[in-house]
Motif scaffolding. Structure first.
Motif, short mmCIF file in Angstrom:
data_model
loop_
_atom_site.label_atom_id
_atom_site.label_comp_id
_atom_site.label_asym_id
_atom_site.label_seq_id
_atom_site.Cartn_x
_atom_site.Cartn_y
_atom_site.Cartn_z
N TYR A 568 23.54 -15.67 4.58
CA TYR A 568 24.16 -16.26 3.39
C TYR A 568 24.74 -15.17 2.50
O TYR A 568 25.84 -15.32 1.95
CB TYR A 568 23.15 -17.09 2.61
CG TYR A 568 22.89 -18.47 3.16
CD1 TYR A 568 23.30 -19.60 2.47
CD2 TYR A 568 22.24 -18.66 4.38
CE1 TYR A 568 23.05 -20.88 2.96
CE2 TYR A 568 21.99 -19.92 4.88
CZ TYR A 568 22.40 -21.03 4.18
OH TYR A 568 22.16 -22.28 4.67
N VAL A 569 24.01 -14.07 2.32
CA VAL A 569 24.50 -12.97 1.48
C VAL A 569 25.78 -12.39 2.07
O VAL A 569 26.76 -12.14 1.35
CB VAL A 569 23.41 -11.88 1.34
CG1 VAL A 569 24.00 -10.62 0.72
CG2 VAL A 569 22.25 -12.39 0.49
N THR A 570 25.79 -12.18 3.39
CA THR A 570 26.98 -11.63 4.04
C THR A 570 28.18 -12.55 3.86
O THR A 570 29.30 -12.11 3.56
CB THR A 570 26.70 -11.42 5.54
OG1 THR A 570 25.62 -10.50 5.70
CG2 THR A 570 27.94 -10.88 6.25
N LEU A 571 27.97 -13.85 4.02
CA LEU A 571 29.05 -14.81 3.87
C LEU A 571 29.61 -14.79 2.45
O LEU A 571 30.84 -14.77 2.25
CB LEU A 571 28.55 -16.21 4.22
CG LEU A 571 29.52 -17.36 4.00
CD1 LEU A 571 30.69 -17.26 4.98
CD2 LEU A 571 28.82 -18.70 4.15
N LEU A 572 28.75 -14.79 1.45
CA LEU A 572 29.21 -14.85 0.07
C LEU A 572 29.91 -13.55 -0.34
O LEU A 572 30.89 -13.57 -1.08
CB LEU A 572 28.02 -15.14 -0.85
CG LEU A 572 27.50 -16.59 -0.75
CD1 LEU A 572 26.07 -16.69 -1.25
CD2 LEU A 572 28.40 -17.53 -1.54
N ARG A 573 29.40 -12.43 0.13
CA ARG A 573 30.07 -11.15 -0.19
C ARG A 573 31.45 -11.09 0.46
O ARG A 573 32.41 -10.59 -0.14
CB ARG A 573 29.20 -9.99 0.27
CG ARG A 573 28.00 -9.74 -0.65
CD ARG A 573 27.10 -8.65 -0.12
NE ARG A 573 26.02 -8.36 -1.08
CZ ARG A 573 24.93 -7.66 -0.79
NH1 ARG A 573 24.78 -7.14 0.44
NH2 ARG A 573 24.01 -7.44 -1.71
N SER A 574 31.56 -11.62 1.68
CA SER A 574 32.88 -11.63 2.33
C SER A 574 33.85 -12.56 1.61
O SER A 574 35.06 -12.31 1.59
CB SER A 574 32.74 -12.03 3.80
OG SER A 574 32.31 -13.37 3.91
N SER A 575 33.33 -13.62 0.99
CA SER A 575 34.21 -14.52 0.25
C SER A 575 34.81 -13.82 -0.96
O SER A 575 35.96 -14.08 -1.33
CB SER A 575 33.45 -15.78 -0.17
OG SER A 575 32.47 -15.48 -1.15
N LEU A 576 34.05 -12.94 -1.60
CA LEU A 576 34.61 -12.16 -2.71
C LEU A 576 35.75 -11.27 -2.23
O LEU A 576 36.77 -11.11 -2.90
CB LEU A 576 33.51 -11.31 -3.36
CG LEU A 576 32.48 -12.05 -4.23
CD1 LEU A 576 31.41 -11.08 -4.69
CD2 LEU A 576 33.16 -12.70 -5.43
N MET A 577 35.56 -10.69 -1.05
CA MET A 577 36.61 -9.83 -0.49
C MET A 577 37.85 -10.64 -0.12
O MET A 577 38.96 -10.09 -0.08
CB MET A 577 36.07 -9.09 0.74
CG MET A 577 34.90 -8.15 0.43
SD MET A 577 34.21 -7.39 1.91
CE MET A 577 35.61 -6.44 2.49
N GLN A 578 37.65 -11.95 0.11
CA GLN A 578 38.78 -12.81 0.45
C GLN A 578 39.50 -13.33 -0.79
O GLN A 578 40.45 -14.10 -0.68
CB GLN A 578 38.29 -14.00 1.28
CG GLN A 578 37.70 -13.62 2.63
CD GLN A 578 38.75 -13.14 3.60
OE1 GLN A 578 39.90 -13.57 3.54
NE2 GLN A 578 38.38 -12.22 4.48
N GLY A 579 39.05 -12.96 -1.98
CA GLY A 579 39.75 -13.34 -3.19
C GLY A 579 39.16 -14.50 -3.95
O GLY A 579 39.80 -15.03 -4.87
N PHE A 580 37.92 -14.92 -3.61
CA PHE A 580 37.28 -15.99 -4.38
C PHE A 580 37.03 -15.54 -5.81
O PHE A 580 36.76 -14.36 -6.06
CB PHE A 580 35.95 -16.39 -3.73
CG PHE A 580 36.08 -17.36 -2.58
CD1 PHE A 580 35.42 -18.57 -2.60
CD2 PHE A 580 36.87 -17.05 -1.47
CE1 PHE A 580 35.53 -19.46 -1.55
CE2 PHE A 580 36.98 -17.92 -0.41
CZ PHE A 580 36.31 -19.14 -0.45
N ASP A 581 37.07 -16.48 -6.74
CA ASP A 581 36.82 -16.21 -8.14
C ASP A 581 35.30 -16.14 -8.37
O ASP A 581 34.58 -17.13 -8.14
CB ASP A 581 37.44 -17.32 -9.01
CG ASP A 581 37.37 -17.01 -10.50
OD1 ASP A 581 36.54 -16.17 -10.90
OD2 ASP A 581 38.13 -17.64 -11.26
N ASP A 582 34.81 -15.00 -8.84
CA ASP A 582 33.35 -14.85 -9.00
C ASP A 582 32.81 -15.57 -10.23
O ASP A 582 31.60 -15.59 -10.46
CB ASP A 582 32.95 -13.38 -9.04
CG ASP A 582 33.53 -12.63 -10.23
OD1 ASP A 582 34.26 -13.26 -11.04
OD2 ASP A 582 33.26 -11.43 -10.37
#
Length: 660
Positions: A568-582
């Protein structure tokens, strides 16, 4: 469940600050209880040279002190409230019992109790349409019995209250007085009050009744509640068959070709079928069945509690030793008081002891519906083989924590629990739970050193549980722990509730709850989280609700849980790299994988032909976020925006959580 009292001002300070602005009844009981506790702590050493005072003596002295009007005036209460309190014997009696709990029993594991004087509308602390009651025969221990269930509610829409049988109305279906956790108070606060309108009880558990005639008391109370329409989750009939009859579970194991757990070797001796000769023969057979045993345990086969009439005898080597056992068996048969003279003889088991001192230990595994398992530890008294918290025939032991487990032998083998051991403990606990078909039980086990499979090259050992008995009225739930394991082999443990959200769903099914309550529960139970929120909770492992959710989905195997947290941590960190709004909420979806097998089976037709669908230990993890596109505005400083239809964006990841 740590430090629930921190942050509470003393009762007199709270009274001075809040009494003019709030209900008087909310302060008087707390003030009196605190002041009485201070007085009784000063008085106790003066009563006896050893500094101890009996509960009966305590209550007599406490009520004498409380009935002095001067004490009530110290509570800053108006004269009319003082007069009302002086006439309220129930109020004064409960203040005395709460104080006794503080002084003699220690209430440090629960929030403080505020006893309200008079009868009140308590809808603010019992707002839900369904109520679950913890009913006990020991009023002084009510906070300890209530609190583990209250903190395990986990947002489920049910009131959780505690009461004694005398607080039921004539119908047996409703409570006229309750103890409950105030859902709005911060720091946490337990509130006790009589009710202006009796509270209907929908389900109940019966815990820790008076030791003498406990089984008979359970039977009469269970019948009263069931006749009134209350769902008793540990009804007397089920408990009598599966738990109070100590031989029942062992018989189930003996009759199984592949038992899921281990029990001591035993022999059931019946007065109708046994003579001195046959008893001696059975005991010799028991000795021969386990020649490495340290001795024999003799006890009544049913209707006993807290180590009552349980005796240890060293390993029988001679005819005289056997005759001593025969004499004791016949004594138990001849002195039965309930018509059941059966005696259970068992091999003495267990070789895991207390750190530094060779004290025998029993581990209580609490198994609950929904797959939740917790543990607590009881160490026996020095030089006593029988481990119990009390009883007439054995010295009282003490509750402790998992950190103190140690195998005390010549090798000095350290057998603190490991992730492998905890996996085995959980499997055993759930296997026992499935046998007795109750939603919550306490399982007493002793521990023995066993080698972990496939470690012959470098042998590793773990404490393996051997099941002694099952308790359908588990009384030490507040001491429940869940261990967590580190990569270096060390572990830590935290106190937790023995029940979770899944338990409540099995007791009061969602189909019986109004949709509005479920919606409200869902909205309060699941809050929208940003990616930053998710990462904080996942990496700190501090969110009990999230932990319970993971356990209910993936099981309690520490290796699998750690793998899932990392995924789950890996997935969420990769989403930030994909441009998700934190700063915007996200939704995380976990969908189980499946294999579709084409083999001509007629159960299911799919993809043009008969198939079988089977779930796998693979899942698809997806994180999604609502995106609100913004059109270009004019060139003014603030600009103008027009919101279009909302779109959704997300990323997917195929993840396998099998550790095999």
């Amino acid at each position: 469940m740590t430090s629930p009292r921190e942050g509470h001002a003393s009762a007199p300070e709270r009274a001075k600050d809040h009494l003019p602005h709030g209900p008087v009844h909310r302060n008087v009981g707390h003030i009196l209880s605190d002041a009485l506790s201070v007085y009784m702590r000063n008085q106790t050493p003066q009563q006896h040279d050893d500094g101890h005072i009996s509960p009966e003596e305590f209550l007599t002295m406490a009520l004498e002190w409380l009935r002095d009007p001067a004490r009530l005036r110290e509570s800053y209460a108006p004269d009319d409230v003082i007069a009302s309190c002086m006439r309220d014997d129930v109020f004064l009696g409960r203040v005395a019992q709460v104080s006794m709990d503080n002084v003699l029993l220690s209430q440090s594991m629960t929030p403080p109790v505020e006893v309200w004087q008079g009868s009140h509308d308590a809808s603010s602390i019992i707002p839900q349409p369904h109520t679950f009651a913890v009913i006990t025969g020991k009023p002084a221990l009510m906070p300890h019995h209530l609190y583990p269930f209250a903190i395990g509610r986990d947002g489920y829409p049910v009131n959780i209250v505690c009461l004694e049988e005398g607080w039921l109305d004539e119908s047996g279906r409703a409570a006229t007085r309750i103890l409950a956790l105030d859902p709005e108070a911060m720091p946490p606060l337990l509130v006790e009050t009589s009710l202006t309108t009796p509270l209907t009880i929908h389900a109940a558990i019966i815990l820790e009744l008076p030791t003498h005639q406990e089984v008979a008391h359970h039977a009469s109370l269970s019948k009263r509640l069931k006749d009134a329409g209350v769902h008793v989750i540990n009804d007397a009939e089920s408990c009598a068959r599966c738990c109070d009859d100590k031989a029942w579970l062992r018989g189930q194991v003996a009759s199984s070709s592949s038992p899921a757990f281990e029990v001591p070797e035993c022999a059931l001796l019946s007065p109708d079928l046994s003579t001195s000769k046959t008893i001696a023969s059975s005991l010799r057979g028991l000795v021969a069945a386990r020649p490495t045993s340290q001795g024999i345990i003799l006890q009544r086969a049913a209707n006993t509690t807290e180590g009552q009439d349980v005796s240890y005898f060293p390993f029988a080597k001679t005819d005289d030793d056997i005759q001593m056992l025969v004499d004791h068996v016949q004594h138990l048969m001849d002195t039965t008081h309930d018509g059941d003279g059966n005696v259970l003889a068992s091999s003495f088991r267990g070789d895991v002891y207390c750190t530094d001192q060779k004290k025998n230990v029993v581990v209580r595994l609490n198994a609950a519906a929904g797959g939740h398992v917790t543990a607590s530890v009881v160490f026996g008294a020095q030089d006593h083989k029988i481990v119990s918290l009390g009883g007439e025939t054995c010295a009282p032991g003490r509750l402790s924590n998992l950190k103190e487990l140690y195998r005390h032998d010549q090798s000095g083998l350290n057998l603190c629990p490991t992730s492998y051991a905890w996996k085995v403990w959980r499997q055993v606990a759930q296997a026992v739970l499935s046998q007795v078909a109750l939603p919550l039980v306490g399982i007493d086990v002793v521990l023995e050193a066993r080698q972990i499979p496939d470690t012959d090259a470098h042998p590793q050992y773990y404490p393996h549980p051997v099941v002694l008995e099952v308790n359908g009225r588990p009384g030490s739930l507040i001491f429940a722990e869940v261990p967590s394991f580190n990569n270096d082999g060390t572990f830590s443990s935290r106190h937790t509730s023995p029940v979770n959200y899944s338990f409540w769903q099995s007791i009061i099914p969602p189909s019986t709850i109004p949709l509005s309550s479920l919606s409200s529960s869902s909205s309060s139970h699941y809050h929208p989280l940003t990616i930053v929120d998710w990462l904080s909770r996942l990496t700190s492992r501090s969110d009990s609700s999230l932990h319970n959710l993971f356990v209910s989905r993936y099981g309690n195997d520490p290796g699998i849980l750690e793998d899932r947290y990392d995924a789950y941590v890996t997935l969420l960190r990769s989403s930030l790299m994909q441009g998700f709004d934190d700063q915007r909420p996200v939704v995380v979806v976990a969908s189980p994988g499946r294999d579709r097998v084409f083999m001509g089976h007629t159960d299911l037709t799919g993809l043009g032909g008969p198939t079988i669908n089977s779930t796998t230990k693979q899942e698809i993890l997806c994180v999604m976020q609502v995106v609100v596109p913004v059109e270009e505005g004019n060139s003014s400083t603030h600009g103008t925006t027009t919101t279009k239809a909302e779109d959704m964006t997300g990323i997917l990841a195929l993840s396998n959580y099998s550790t095999e």
